[in-house]
Scaffold this motif. Structure first.
Motif, PDB file in Angstrom:
ATOM      1  N   SER A 143       5.937   3.121 -30.249  1.00  9.01           N
ATOM      2  CA  SER A 143       5.305   4.326 -29.709  1.00  9.01           C
ATOM      3  C   SER A 143       3.788   4.188 -29.682  1.00  9.01           C
ATOM      4  O   SER A 143       3.120   4.661 -28.746  1.00  9.01           O
ATOM      5  CB  SER A 143       5.722   5.539 -30.546  1.00  9.01           C
ATOM      6  OG  SER A 143       5.150   6.721 -30.026  1.00  9.01           O
ATOM      7  N   ALA A 144       3.239   3.526 -30.703  1.00  5.29           N
ATOM      8  CA  ALA A 144       1.782   3.334 -30.764  1.00  5.29           C
ATOM      9  C   ALA A 144       1.268   2.506 -29.598  1.00  5.29           C
ATOM     10  O   ALA A 144       0.087   2.603 -29.222  1.00  5.29           O
ATOM     11  CB  ALA A 144       1.411   2.672 -32.083  1.00  5.29           C
ATOM     12  N   MET A 145       2.133   1.694 -29.002  1.00  4.93           N
ATOM     13  CA  MET A 145       1.709   0.855 -27.878  1.00  4.93           C
ATOM     14  C   MET A 145       1.312   1.687 -26.663  1.00  4.93           C
ATOM     15  O   MET A 145       0.546   1.230 -25.816  1.00  4.93           O
ATOM     16  CB  MET A 145       2.821  -0.128 -27.520  1.00  4.93           C
ATOM     17  CG  MET A 145       3.096  -1.165 -28.602  1.00  4.93           C
ATOM     18  SD  MET A 145       4.615  -2.111 -28.287  1.00  4.93           S
ATOM     19  CE  MET A 145       4.228  -2.866 -26.713  1.00  4.93           C
ATOM     20  N   GLN A 146       1.861   2.911 -26.560  1.00  2.89           N
ATOM     21  CA  GLN A 146       1.542   3.755 -25.409  1.00  2.89           C
ATOM     22  C   GLN A 146       0.062   4.118 -25.380  1.00  2.89           C
ATOM     23  O   GLN A 146      -0.506   4.352 -24.311  1.00  2.89           O
ATOM     24  CB  GLN A 146       2.394   5.033 -25.440  1.00  2.89           C
ATOM     25  CG  GLN A 146       3.893   4.787 -25.292  1.00  2.89           C
ATOM     26  CD  GLN A 146       4.299   4.478 -23.852  1.00  2.89           C
ATOM     27  OE1 GLN A 146       3.461   4.177 -23.009  1.00  2.89           O
ATOM     28  NE2 GLN A 146       5.578   4.560 -23.568  1.00  2.89           N
ATOM     29  N   SER A 147      -0.580   4.182 -26.565  1.00  2.00           N
ATOM     30  CA  SER A 147      -2.016   4.483 -26.595  1.00  2.00           C
ATOM     31  C   SER A 147      -2.851   3.279 -26.180  1.00  2.00           C
ATOM     32  O   SER A 147      -4.014   3.422 -25.814  1.00  2.00           O
ATOM     33  CB  SER A 147      -2.425   4.945 -27.999  1.00  2.00           C
ATOM     34  OG  SER A 147      -2.227   3.904 -28.942  1.00  2.00           O
ATOM     35  N   MET A 148      -2.269   2.106 -26.247  1.00  2.00           N
ATOM     36  CA  MET A 148      -2.973   0.890 -25.833  1.00  2.00           C
ATOM     37  C   MET A 148      -2.805   0.630 -24.336  1.00  2.00           C
ATOM     38  O   MET A 148      -3.690   0.094 -23.686  1.00  2.00           O
ATOM     39  CB  MET A 148      -2.443  -0.321 -26.609  1.00  2.00           C
ATOM     40  CG  MET A 148      -2.488  -0.188 -28.120  1.00  2.00           C
ATOM     41  SD  MET A 148      -1.657  -1.600 -28.899  1.00  2.00           S
ATOM     42  CE  MET A 148      -1.329  -0.923 -30.530  1.00  2.00           C
ATOM     43  N   LYS A 149      -1.635   1.008 -23.826  1.00  2.00           N
ATOM     44  CA  LYS A 149      -1.335   0.768 -22.413  1.00  2.00           C
ATOM     45  C   LYS A 149      -0.403   1.876 -21.953  1.00  2.00           C
ATOM     46  O   LYS A 149       0.761   1.944 -22.371  1.00  2.00           O
ATOM     47  CB  LYS A 149      -0.675  -0.612 -22.235  1.00  2.00           C
ATOM     48  CG  LYS A 149      -0.295  -0.951 -20.809  1.00  2.00           C
ATOM     49  CD  LYS A 149       0.349  -2.338 -20.775  1.00  2.00           C
ATOM     50  CE  LYS A 149       0.851  -2.678 -19.378  1.00  2.00           C
ATOM     51  NZ  LYS A 149       1.527  -3.994 -19.352  1.00  2.00           N
ATOM     52  N   SER A 150      -0.909   2.749 -21.097  1.00  2.00           N
ATOM     53  CA  SER A 150      -0.101   3.901 -20.673  1.00  2.00           C
ATOM     54  C   SER A 150       1.115   3.440 -19.877  1.00  2.00           C
ATOM     55  O   SER A 150       1.066   2.460 -19.138  1.00  2.00           O
ATOM     56  CB  SER A 150      -0.946   4.855 -19.817  1.00  2.00           C
ATOM     57  OG  SER A 150      -1.377   4.211 -18.642  1.00  2.00           O
ATOM     58  N   ARG A 151       2.211   4.163 -20.056  1.00  2.00           N
ATOM     59  CA  ARG A 151       3.472   3.860 -19.389  1.00  2.00           C
ATOM     60  C   ARG A 151       3.853   2.388 -19.570  1.00  2.00           C
ATOM     61  O   ARG A 151       4.209   1.684 -18.638  1.00  2.00           O
ATOM     62  CB  ARG A 151       3.431   4.239 -17.897  1.00  2.00           C
ATOM     63  CG  ARG A 151       3.217   5.734 -17.673  1.00  2.00           C
ATOM     64  CD  ARG A 151       3.584   6.152 -16.260  1.00  2.00           C
ATOM     65  NE  ARG A 151       4.958   5.813 -15.896  1.00  2.00           N
ATOM     66  CZ  ARG A 151       6.043   6.427 -16.337  1.00  2.00           C
ATOM     67  NH1 ARG A 151       5.932   7.414 -17.198  1.00  2.00           N
ATOM     68  NH2 ARG A 151       7.234   6.059 -15.941  1.00  2.00           N
ATOM     69  N   SER A 152       3.755   1.946 -20.801  1.00  2.00           N
ATOM     70  CA  SER A 152       4.100   0.568 -21.142  1.00  2.00           C
ATOM     71  C   SER A 152       5.612   0.378 -21.115  1.00  2.00           C
ATOM     72  O   SER A 152       6.343   1.021 -21.873  1.00  2.00           O
ATOM     73  CB  SER A 152       3.570   0.236 -22.541  1.00  2.00           C
ATOM     74  OG  SER A 152       4.233  -0.883 -23.077  1.00  2.00           O
ATOM     75  N   GLN A 153       6.084  -0.526 -20.253  1.00  2.00           N
ATOM     76  CA  GLN A 153       7.513  -0.772 -20.205  1.00  2.00           C
ATOM     77  C   GLN A 153       8.002  -1.376 -21.524  1.00  2.00           C
ATOM     78  O   GLN A 153       9.070  -1.024 -22.027  1.00  2.00           O
ATOM     79  CB  GLN A 153       7.888  -1.720 -19.063  1.00  2.00           C
ATOM     80  CG  GLN A 153       9.403  -1.859 -18.923  1.00  2.00           C
ATOM     81  CD  GLN A 153       9.831  -2.899 -17.933  1.00  2.00           C
ATOM     82  OE1 GLN A 153       9.671  -4.090 -18.185  1.00  2.00           O
ATOM     83  NE2 GLN A 153      10.364  -2.457 -16.797  1.00  2.00           N
ATOM     84  N   GLU A 154       7.193  -2.268 -22.114  1.00  2.00           N
ATOM     85  CA  GLU A 154       7.577  -2.873 -23.388  1.00  2.00           C
ATOM     86  C   GLU A 154       7.769  -1.803 -24.461  1.00  2.00           C
ATOM     87  O   GLU A 154       8.697  -1.889 -25.272  1.00  2.00           O
ATOM     88  CB  GLU A 154       6.529  -3.888 -23.851  1.00  2.00           C
ATOM     89  CG  GLU A 154       6.461  -5.150 -23.015  1.00  2.00           C
ATOM     90  CD  GLU A 154       5.579  -5.007 -21.783  1.00  2.00           C
ATOM     91  OE1 GLU A 154       5.427  -5.985 -21.042  1.00  2.00           O
ATOM     92  OE2 GLU A 154       5.023  -3.901 -21.570  1.00  2.00           O
TER      93      GLU A 154
END
Length: 512
Positions: A143-154
């Protein structure tokens, strides 16, 4: 012409899946030798240690990679921050491959301390947390990855995996829809969705997504591999998806070809025969690759006359190395070892490095009691593919039984024993080598442990081979019957294959 080109590409892709063993080519071998020479001069050369570790990792030599990384991390100074990050990240990868997940987590956490908020490292940590059965922590990490890259498929895929681990399938499917919308034109999206559906025990949806990925891909190996792997355990799910696609397609030829190949590669030979026979009703489909695949299916059904006719048709239409190598196998199955040697030799005129042709020739030479000829052929094969355990066992047989050179045979047995064996038939090869060197208790343990985690139809068959070759005929027959009940269809190996030490011939009298 377009149809022929499509079928040719499909045939090439399908045949490439058979070449899974990692081979060291001359350039890679030279690079490894170069690294070793540099490290002789300076054992603390951390850059070279890291580069060699990366090379070992690419060759699946994980213990060697781990050892080099331990030294590299010891010698790399703190100021070399970027290199230390890379070393730690690679160590995490190596640890995952060896199932040392605690070390993997420790390594990636240290990498993240050097590079806080690193997107790739965060994704890697989420997956490691899943391996450690910590889905809630994994969910928060993804979930934290979404703040790094919006709409992250990963991130969507990772959170979906965590939800599946927590049995929260409704949220998982919602996240899967988001993942699809994030990159709807990428064939890998549908491969990943297929994997998730498998995790949710929805094989039909998995097959549909793999097939969709296949139709979208220029390099279709990944979805085709997934379809074949799924067909191995649940052929009906794949067949249903293919039949539905065929009903909707304007041109059914590629779908029938795909169905025939998948059925054959997954060991469903009667289904492969039916699909390929239907395919060959189309004039455009009458090409060498289709007839060769039909010959494989016929051989699997132990229809030797049908296999011979099909491979002859393939060669008449312009067959080359692959077709002649298969013809050699069919010839030997029909009891003509001399013709088998000729056809394998013909295959080698098209491709001198064809391991299939070399193996076919060696088996025919063994059947002809030509020990020296078989030894020469197997030496060539092992030079090309040093870790080929089947070739090593056959060379051991040739030396021990045909050339009476027991010392040379022991050398090959030991090489087989030292090879990693996590799946069948490698487990059976290792156990047979152990038994041949007097380590019967170790051999039994190797197979018994292997059968605890490998329970598919092919695993059961190879367990039967081991016990048949080591004298426990009752257990061998029990495993063979279980393999057949589980869907093992290869009637040639059950009824006719006599490859030394690698057959069930000792129990055939129990099944007449």
């Amino acid at each position: 012409m377009k149809i022929l080109k499509t079928l040719g590409c499909l045939a090439l892709c399908a045949s490439s899946l058979l070449c899974s063993a990692q081979q060291i080519n001359p350039i890679t071998k030279a690079m490894l030798n170069g690294y070793s020479e540099l490290l002789k001069e300076n054992p603390k050369d951390y850059q070279t240690l890291y580069e060699r570790a990366a090379q070992y990792y690419s060759l699946s030599r994980y213990e060697d990679a781990h050892n080099d990384l331990v030294k590299a991390l010891e010698y790399t100074p703190a100021k070399e921050k970027a290199l230390r990050e890379s070393e730690l990240s690679l160590m995490a990868d190596v640890a995952v491959e060896t199932k040392n997940y605690d070390l993997a987590l420790q390594s990636i956490e240290e990498a993240l301390q050097l590079s806080p908020g690193n997107y790739a490292y965060t994704y890697k940590m989420g997956n490691i947390l899943l391996y450690l059965d910590r889905p809630q922590d994994a969910y928060r990490t993804f979930s934290a990855m979404q703040s790094m890259k919006s709409r992250s498929q990963e991130a969507y895929i990772g959170m979906a995996k965590a939800c599946i681990a927590m049995k929260n399938y409704q949220e998982a499917e919602e996240l899967m829809k988001e993942a699809e919308n994030a990159d709807a034109t990428n064939y890998l999206t549908y491969c990943r969705l297929g994997d998730l559906y498998l995790d949710m025990d929805q094989p039909e949806n998995a097959a549909t997504n793999y097939l969709l990925g296949f139709t979208m891909s220029k390099d279709s190996q990944r979805p085709l591999e997934s379809l074949i792997a799924l067909a191995d355990s649940n052929y009906n799910a794949v067949a249903t998806a293919l039949d539905f696609a065929a009903e909707k397609a304007e041109n059914r030829i590629p779908i029938l070809f795909l169905k025939g190949n998948i059925a054959c590669e997954s060991g469903n030979y009667s289904q492969a025969d039916a699909a390929l026979t239907q395919l060959l009703s189309y004039q455009e489909a009458k090409i060498p690759g289709v007839y060769a695949k039909l010959a494989e299916a016929k051989l699997g059904e132990y229809d030797l006359a049908g296999a011979a006719q099909a491979i002859d048709n393939a060669i008449t239409l312009g067959g080359a190395a692959d077709e002649y190598a298969l013809k050699s196998i069919v010839d030997l199955a029909n009891g003509d070892a001399s013709k088998a040697i000729q056809d394998a030799s013909k295959a080698l005129t098209y491709d001198a490095n064809s391991t299939d042709a070399l193996m076919a020739k060696a088996k025919a030479q063994i059947a002809s009691n030509d020990g020296q000829g078989a030894l020469d052929t197997l030496n060539e094969l092992i030079m090309i593919s040093p870790d080929n355990q089947e070739a090593l066992l056959l060379r051991a047989y040739t030396n021990q039984d045909l050339l009476k050179n027991g010392k040379a045979a022991v050398g090959d047995f030991n090489r087989v024993i030292l090879e990693d064996a996590e799946a069948f038939p490698a487990i059976a090869y290792k156990a047979i080598a152990q038994a041949k060197t007097g380590k019967k208790l170790d051999a039994d343990s190797t197979v018994e442990e292997g059968l605890k985690s490998n329970t598919g139809k092919d695993d059961l068959y190879w367990g039967a081979v081991y016990y048949a070759q080591t004298g426990n005929l009752e257990k061998a027959n029990d495993l063979l019957q279980k393999a057949i009940f589980a869907g093992y269809q290869n009637q040639y190996t059950v009824k006719g294959d006599n490859t030394p030490w690698l057959n069930v011939a000792p129990i055939r009298h129990l099944n007449k």
